[in-house]
Design a protein around this motif. Sequence first.
Motif, short mmCIF file in Angstrom:
data_model
loop_
_atom_site.label_atom_id
_atom_site.label_comp_id
_atom_site.label_asym_id
_atom_site.label_seq_id
_atom_site.Cartn_x
_atom_site.Cartn_y
_atom_site.Cartn_z
N PRO A 221 -17.00 31.10 48.12
CA PRO A 221 -16.23 32.07 48.94
C PRO A 221 -16.58 32.04 50.39
N LEU A 222 -17.73 31.51 50.89
CA LEU A 222 -18.05 31.67 52.19
C LEU A 222 -17.29 30.70 52.95
N PHE B 32 -8.44 33.56 49.95
CA PHE B 32 -8.84 34.23 51.16
C PHE B 32 -8.41 33.55 52.30
N TYR C 264 -10.94 38.72 42.68
CA TYR C 264 -12.18 38.48 43.03
C TYR C 264 -13.23 39.37 42.27
#
Lengths: 93, 500, 509
Positions: free
Chosen positions: C63-64, C133, C183
Amino acid sequence: MSTAEVYLVLGGVVTLLGAVRLLTTRDRLAQVIALNVTGTGTVLVLVALAATGGGEPDPVLHALALTGIVITVSVTGLALVLVRRLDREDDGG
Amino acid sequence: MTWTAWIPVLVLLTSLVPAVVILLLPERRERLRTALSLAGAAAKVALVVALVGPVVDGRRPEVRVPFLPDVDLVLRVEPFSLYFLGLSAFLWLVTTVYAVGYLRDHGHHRSRFFGFFSLCVVATSGVALSGNLVTFVVFYELLTLATYPLVAHDQTPAALRGARTYLHYTLVGGVALLLGAVWLTVLIGPVEFADRGSPAVAALAASDPGTLRLVVALMLGGLAVKAALVPVHGWLPKAMVAPAPVSALLHAVAVVKAGVFGIVLVVDMVLGVQVAEDLGVLLPLTVVACVTILWGSVRALAQDGLKARLAYSTVSQVSYVVLGVSLVSATGMTGGVVHIVHQGLMKITLFFCAGLLAQTLGLTRVSQLAGVGRRMPLTCAAFTVGALGMIGIPPVAGFVTKWWLGLGALDAGEPWVLAVLVTSSLLNAAYFLPVVARMWWGKAEAGAVLPRPVGPEAPWTMVTPALVTAGCSIAVALGAGLAFSPLSMARVIVEEGWWP
Amino acid sequence: MGDVVLASLLLPLAGAVAAAVAPARRTVAVVTAAGQTVLAVVLAVTVLRDGPVATAPGGWEPPLGIALRVDGVAAAVGLLAAVVVTAVLAHACASPASTGPATEPAAGRSAYWPLTLLTLAGLQAVLVAADLFTTYVALELLTLGAVALVALGGRGAYGPALRYLCLAVLGSFAFLVAVALVYARTGTLTLDLAAAALPPGPALTTALGLATVGLLVKSALFPLHAWLPDAHAAAPTAVSPLLSALVVKGSFVVLLRVWTALGGDAALASVLAVLATGAVAWGGVLALRAAALKRVVAYSTVAQVGYLVLLLPLVTPALAGGDGVAVDVARTAWQGVLLVLLAHGLAKAAMFLAAGTLVGVAGSGRVADLGGTAARAPVVVTAYALAGVCLAGLPPSLGFVGKWALLDAALTGGRWWVVAVLLGGGLLTAAATARVLAATLREPGPGDGPPPGTPHGREEAPGATALPTPRAGERWPALALALLAVVTCVGSAWLADLVLVGAPPGVGG
């Protein structure tokens, strides 16, 4: 009901109130403010969700919330420009 | 793959290329426009002639283009395709010559006219060459779209209304045809046209006749609109507002012909006669055809407008083709198939003459025609030939048709059809003979003095096509027994191709 | 190939920046769009040959980090976007008035070029984003660009732009909450992984419902469509095509991904089926009745969005683990709807360009005032007509191929209501196009009465040459797009294969 869940419900209510106001009002400035209220409610939901897992809050959801805030700021900017132009139009300028 | 395999594509290109170029030409480039139209038409006739040899030798040139992952667009030259293609190529050439004369002095938007005119022929050739149902639907609908600007050509409120009616009828018909075609494809896969019908359809007829009946009804119902069968014939008289060459195209070459061609394809090359009869499709078709034949004739009687009378006459005459293929008899079917050419030749003659009378003398009503034979003898002679042919008087083509249809009716054990044929011929006589008599022997009313003849009666570009098609209407009847006459070709198509 | 994916994202962004500061902004914009087309072709060919292309720039995984992935749908829609933007920019170069009214401050009109490229970048980002995202951020970028473009319409456009902005952002918030829910339950932002980890239950239904509603507001599905006709009709000529052809497709593609990854929901699918039917009927009828030409075109988009949404109920049984027939239906419907999407993109862009030009030529935005434009602007009217043919799903056109495949799917699955929607909607669209065409063919003049003289003896109306005619650059881009919508029906099997590459397993990808 845990604290996180209270905030979750609260966030949902704020979001809903903002959305209803946004859809019903004809006052442009009120629309922009309602949009921001809705955004705040959404962020509240996100932060509350981050805390529901127990233990350390999840940083990824906070990153999501932060991005949401940033985007809301730029959206507000654009909306305000439009509102100003509309007002000028009303004044016949 | 030899070069003949690409002829189907070339046949389309001979009218597609002129269509595109002409549409882009400025209005004043008349010479170039005419040259392109004629060159395309002549090239198409030449290609059709070149195809005769290979097809007689048993070759079937074919081109396939993928359309959807498991469905192809197929162009294939079958004897029946070549037969229809030959008719449309020849009549297109003649009509182009006529249209050049018709629009020469006072036409407008001629680039648009000739461009869409050529596009119509692309569609008609595509319909003729379709090797499967998808391809047929594609070109059949293209024909609707390409004829719309032609019907609306004059841009008067009446023309726009007529064009709108035309579009409403044909688009709704197209929807029914599309639904039937997709449904059949879903049931048995891509439907290829085949002599004596598709085997897959025969299997479906055995396993699920109810569904197949519904599918066939949808397809025939859709096709009936363009074929102008009662009760969905209403667009044809309304589309009369179009210029005479367009009417000729609608009535003789392209639109109604595409409709009946499709009906013949569905009955003989999708279902096959045997399956069609077992399904019980044919008797209703016979009845509808007979009703249309009589109703069209009755309505024609009441029309004073010459083109309106001819329009109802088309409604009636085109159904002879449908009647022929709906009779369970090789003879009757031959009569129907041969009438595709015969009706085309005779009806185009009549429309050419109607256009000549309207354009030269401004005469559009039957009641105005008294004594016009003395002013325009060639035109009226051609008209007379066409009219006598429609009635079925020898030695004009219509007689041959009616003879074979009559024999076919007896052969199929439906003697009542004979009565329909006789009644229809009497009605034909009742609405055509007075016109002919008035032309030659009528006395012009006082005050309605026709201009004295000065030089030729009309531009040769308009008179010659009418004389040629009138001559052909007689020639195909006199030479019916010769090889490559329409009758001989129809017999080959029916007896070697379709008859079980 | 990952570099090409990244390039397809950065090129329009860099172009937008360059077009904002460089003096030769038109050249920069057109060159950028042309370059993007080349990249899109390369991507499409690669995806068709080798399958989906995935990359994670900088080596950071979600997710980064940001994950990018080009599947068949992304490649096809990306190609559509590049082609449409190129054609629209070509039109805009020839016609300054098409980028905004002359009453606007010059700065407003010159903003057109960077904003268009920004919108293109936003759409490309939506298409290639592989995690939720990135998708959210990309959707916002797309919305902001689109709203600013609408505002270029000047007086009369600010109100619709503000309304569009508010509703679109509201939709984004719903989507954001859905993303957060997914999430929070699964600990991943990648759709495929999330789908595997998320068991059926209220969380899944809530997330799916929120995402669906949010994205459908942005795609303007009936009855959430009210903003669209105003915004698309008020936008300048060179903006409306981008909005109708491309922007509404971005959120639809995201919806398609979310829906198929999360397995759909039968009850929600039934609701969507009703709404899609309503969209086709309502949009079709209003397109037939609207007085203003650009609103006719805009309502047609409302109807077309209905066609797109039809896909969701058609794939749902297969996602729920249906039998072979269900998968067959889903696959054919998938191909059909995506072909309809591509056809609509090309045709609607052509139609809006043509409509905008016709409004200029006629000097009025009303359909009733179009008389005589067929004679003065035959190429533009032809483009409009061809686009209408494609939108109505009539042959020969890409729209027909899509409709054929959809009919095939509906009949195979026994969904008779879909058949009725498709055929009825096609007739309504054809009628709306015919109405406009008849108006352009009518002779101009007071009262629109029958013109004098015999039908054939009429000369061109006196003074016809004095009336405005379109410039060359205003004619050809629209015609080129319309022709593309027609001739692609021959290569459609290739496109149908392309959109299946990397499609979810439930639809036979």
